[in-house]
Design an enzyme around this catalytic site. Structure first.
Site, PDB file in Angstrom:
ATOM      1  N   CYS A 115       0.811  -1.223   0.000  1.00  0.00           N
ATOM      2  CA  CYS A 115       0.000   0.000   0.000  1.00  0.00           C
ATOM      3  C   CYS A 115       0.844   1.273   0.000  1.00  0.00           C
ATOM      4  CB  CYS A 115      -0.963  -0.016   1.182  1.00  0.00           C
ATOM      5  SG  CYS A 115      -2.185  -1.327   1.018  1.00  0.00           S
ATOM      6  N   HIS A 255      -3.443   7.283   1.849  1.00  0.00           N
ATOM      7  CA  HIS A 255      -3.810   5.950   1.360  1.00  0.00           C
ATOM      8  C   HIS A 255      -5.162   5.570   1.958  1.00  0.00           C
ATOM      9  CE1 HIS A 255      -3.783   1.787   0.384  1.00  0.00           C
ATOM     10  NE2 HIS A 255      -3.696   1.409   1.647  1.00  0.00           N
ATOM     11  N   ASN A 285     -10.058  -0.295  -0.769  1.00  0.00           N
ATOM     12  CA  ASN A 285      -8.598  -0.178  -0.783  1.00  0.00           C
ATOM     13  C   ASN A 285      -8.084  -0.764  -2.099  1.00  0.00           C
ATOM     14  OD1 ASN A 285      -5.848  -0.340  -0.413  1.00  0.00           O
ATOM     15  ND2 ASN A 285      -5.949  -1.339   1.595  1.00  0.00           N
TER      16      ASN A 285
HETATM   17  C1  LIG Z   1      -9.829  -5.244   8.901  1.00  0.00           C
HETATM   18  C2  LIG Z   1     -10.478  -4.297   9.889  1.00  0.00           C
HETATM   19  C3  LIG Z   1     -11.506  -3.441   9.177  1.00  0.00           C
HETATM   20  C4  LIG Z   1     -11.206  -5.116  10.944  1.00  0.00           C
HETATM   21  O1  LIG Z   1     -11.789  -4.253  11.903  1.00  0.00           O
HETATM   22  P1  LIG Z   1     -11.587  -4.515  13.456  1.00  0.00           P
HETATM   23  O2  LIG Z   1     -12.404  -3.518  14.130  1.00  0.00           O
HETATM   24  O3  LIG Z   1     -10.106  -4.553  13.719  1.00  0.00           O
HETATM   25  O4  LIG Z   1     -12.235  -5.930  13.609  1.00  0.00           O
HETATM   26  P2  LIG Z   1     -11.586  -7.279  14.171  1.00  0.00           P
HETATM   27  O5  LIG Z   1     -10.611  -7.834  13.179  1.00  0.00           O
HETATM   28  O6  LIG Z   1     -11.120  -7.038  15.561  1.00  0.00           O
HETATM   29  O7  LIG Z   1     -12.855  -8.162  14.203  1.00  0.00           O
HETATM   30  C5  LIG Z   1     -13.940  -7.861  15.064  1.00  0.00           C
HETATM   31  C6  LIG Z   1     -15.027  -8.890  14.849  1.00  0.00           C
HETATM   32  O8  LIG Z   1     -15.611  -8.684  13.545  1.00  0.00           O
HETATM   33  C7  LIG Z   1     -15.589  -9.905  12.819  1.00  0.00           C
HETATM   34  N1  LIG Z   1     -15.463  -9.608  11.416  1.00  0.00           N
HETATM   35  C8  LIG Z   1     -14.330  -9.511  10.672  1.00  0.00           C
HETATM   36  N2  LIG Z   1     -14.660  -9.230   9.409  1.00  0.00           N
HETATM   37  C9  LIG Z   1     -15.990  -9.130   9.349  1.00  0.00           C
HETATM   38  C10 LIG Z   1     -16.898  -8.841   8.312  1.00  0.00           C
HETATM   39  N3  LIG Z   1     -16.512  -8.580   7.049  1.00  0.00           N
HETATM   40  N4  LIG Z   1     -18.207  -8.804   8.614  1.00  0.00           N
HETATM   41  C11 LIG Z   1     -18.646  -9.040   9.855  1.00  0.00           C
HETATM   42  N5  LIG Z   1     -17.836  -9.329  10.890  1.00  0.00           N
HETATM   43  C12 LIG Z   1     -16.514  -9.353  10.624  1.00  0.00           C
HETATM   44  C13 LIG Z   1     -14.427 -10.673  13.384  1.00  0.00           C
HETATM   45  O9  LIG Z   1     -14.572 -12.054  13.160  1.00  0.00           O
HETATM   46  C14 LIG Z   1     -14.505 -10.331  14.848  1.00  0.00           C
HETATM   47  O10 LIG Z   1     -15.493 -11.127  15.440  1.00  0.00           O
HETATM   48  P3  LIG Z   1     -15.274 -11.710  16.932  1.00  0.00           P
HETATM   49  O11 LIG Z   1     -15.177 -10.492  17.810  1.00  0.00           O
HETATM   50  O12 LIG Z   1     -16.496 -12.529  17.136  1.00  0.00           O
HETATM   51  O13 LIG Z   1     -13.998 -12.491  16.854  1.00  0.00           O
HETATM   52  C15 LIG Z   1      -9.440  -3.399  10.568  1.00  0.00           C
HETATM   53  O14 LIG Z   1      -8.683  -4.149  11.460  1.00  0.00           O
HETATM   54  C16 LIG Z   1      -8.516  -2.736   9.594  1.00  0.00           C
HETATM   55  O15 LIG Z   1      -8.942  -1.899   8.826  1.00  0.00           O
HETATM   56  N6  LIG Z   1      -7.231  -3.061   9.674  1.00  0.00           N
HETATM   57  C17 LIG Z   1      -6.231  -2.428   8.855  1.00  0.00           C
HETATM   58  C18 LIG Z   1      -6.415  -2.887   7.447  1.00  0.00           C
HETATM   59  C19 LIG Z   1      -5.451  -2.263   6.543  1.00  0.00           C
HETATM   60  O16 LIG Z   1      -5.248  -1.090   6.604  1.00  0.00           O
HETATM   61  N7  LIG Z   1      -4.905  -3.107   5.651  1.00  0.00           N
HETATM   62  C20 LIG Z   1      -4.122  -2.702   4.567  1.00  0.00           C
HETATM   63  C21 LIG Z   1      -2.841  -2.104   4.988  1.00  0.00           C
HETATM   64  S1  LIG Z   1      -2.701  -0.704   4.140  1.00  0.00           S
END
Ligand SMILES: CC(C)(COP(=O)(O)OP(=O)(O)OC[C@H]1O[C@@H](n2cnc3c(N)ncnc32)[C@H](O)[C@@H]1OP(=O)(O)O)[C@@H](O)C(=O)NCCC(=O)NCCS
Length: 334
Positions: A115, A255, A285
């Protein structure tokens, strides 16, 4: 006459027509529109038709930039392509784009920084312009993320889209152009976001396919926390060392990985909404394409003009962190 700098003199983009909404994803994995919107800010993403390669959309973005600048591909000296979804491991996608657009005298290579790829490629391309070695450098950011998305993994498949963007870098001596860059990598973060299969460590086998190793793997929360901290730290650092503060910034081009990451950096720098580009709701993204797509949004909304101080920032797999500070030079935009 002020110092010679590399300036963005043209922008081009390509966004595939096909749209996948959050409602569409609800039919494939256990997710909801509400979860995706509130956790990420994403409402939809554009995806290529199956079989469309990164070089194809990268070439379209490059041609769009050249058309807007009113020059032919044969004038391009160098093509730097940022991508994590090259057409194949080799040859470089830069070679394939060079051939597709007919940039007969150009050389080129790919930059792999996930990214942060576009920001790194921008800094690399700028060096050749600043030294006077080249006068026309194409920097392309293109990714077909759908080629490495696991539609059985709800935590990653909702995040990404396909797109390409390109800028032309040319010398300017009027105070505009790229002022500085601040990049860092932290390879200890490699395990938190990667695609484990298909490289020399785990060459493709039936087993790597069965274990779904040719798809993106991410520990989202860890990446999220790192990104929030690094976005703001690097942005503050590059402003400080150039004797600026957040109030001097006219446009923050971040980004687009998660709206909450962008807004955390925005608040730390004290930037109003009018100075921050947000288009993640439209595209998701798109990895190497988010920065040029964000520049397109800023131009469409007439939010950037010659002389504006523009701060570009990205964090990605690696981990990679990058920021670029520039004085906008103006591009022709209709
Ligand atoms: C991926 C992202 C959106 C997830 O959000 P989060 O608030 O961290 O959520 P978590 O991963 O802690 O998951 C929370 C819950 O939602 C659930 N969950 C994950 N994806 C889901 C989806 N698409 N729909 C519904 N629930 C979802 C998980 O299973 C978890 O459930 P649990 O509490 O029962 O285990 C976030 O972590 C993120 O944006 N990370 C950075 C991503 C990024 O920038 N990547 C590229 C680098 S540039």
């Amino acid at each position: 006459m002020s110092q010679r700098r590399a300036a963005i003199t043209a922008l081009g983009t390509h966004v595939p027509e096909r749209v996948v909404t959050n409602a569409d994803l609800e039919k494939i994995v256990d997710t909801t529109d509400e979860w995706i919107r509130t956790r990420t800010g994403i409402q939809k993403r554009h995806v290529v038709e199956p079989g469309t390669a990164t070089s194809a959309i990268g070439a379209l973005a490059a041609q769009d930039a050249l058309r807007r600048r009113g020059i032919g591909a044969e004038e391009v000296d160098l093509i730097v392509v940022a991508t994590v979804t090259p057409d194949m491991l080799f040859p470089a996608t830069a070679c394939l784009i060079q051939d597709r657009i007919g940039a007969k005298k150009a050389w080129g290579f790919d930059v792999s920084a996930a990214c942060s790829g576009f920001v790194y490629a921008l800094s690399v391309g700028a060096q050749f312009v600043e030294t006077g070695r080249h006068r026309k450098v194409l920097v392309v950011g293109a990714d077909v993320m759908t080629s490495i998305i696991d539609y059985q993994d709800r935590s990653t498949c909702v995040l990404f889209g396909d797109a390409a963007g390109a800028v032309l870098l040319e010398p300017r001596e009027d105070g505009t152009g790229i002022l500085d860059f601040a990049h860092e990598v932290d390879g200890s973060g490699a395990g938190y976001l990667n695609m484990p299969g298909g490289g020399s460590l785990h060459p493709a086998t039936h087993e790597t396919v069965d274990k779904r190793m040719h798809y993106i793997k991410q520990q989202g929360q860890h990446v999220f926390k790192y990104a929030v901290r690094k976005f703001a730290d690097t942005s503050e650092q590059i402003l400080l060392r150039n004797d600026f503060t957040g109030t001097d910034v006219d446009l923050f081009v971040a980004h687009q990985a998660n709206i909450r990451i962008i807004e955390a950096a925005q608040h730390r720098m004290g930037l109003p909404d009018s100075k921050v580009v947000k288009n993640i709701h439209e595209y998701g993204n798109t990895t190497a394409a988010t920065i040029p797509l964000a520049l397109k949004t800023a131009l469409d909304q007439k939010r950037v003009e010659k002389g504006h101080l523009v701060l570009v920032a990205a964090v990605g797999a690696g981990f990679t962190v990058g920021s670029v500070l520039l004085r906008w030079s103006g591009v022709s935009w209709d």
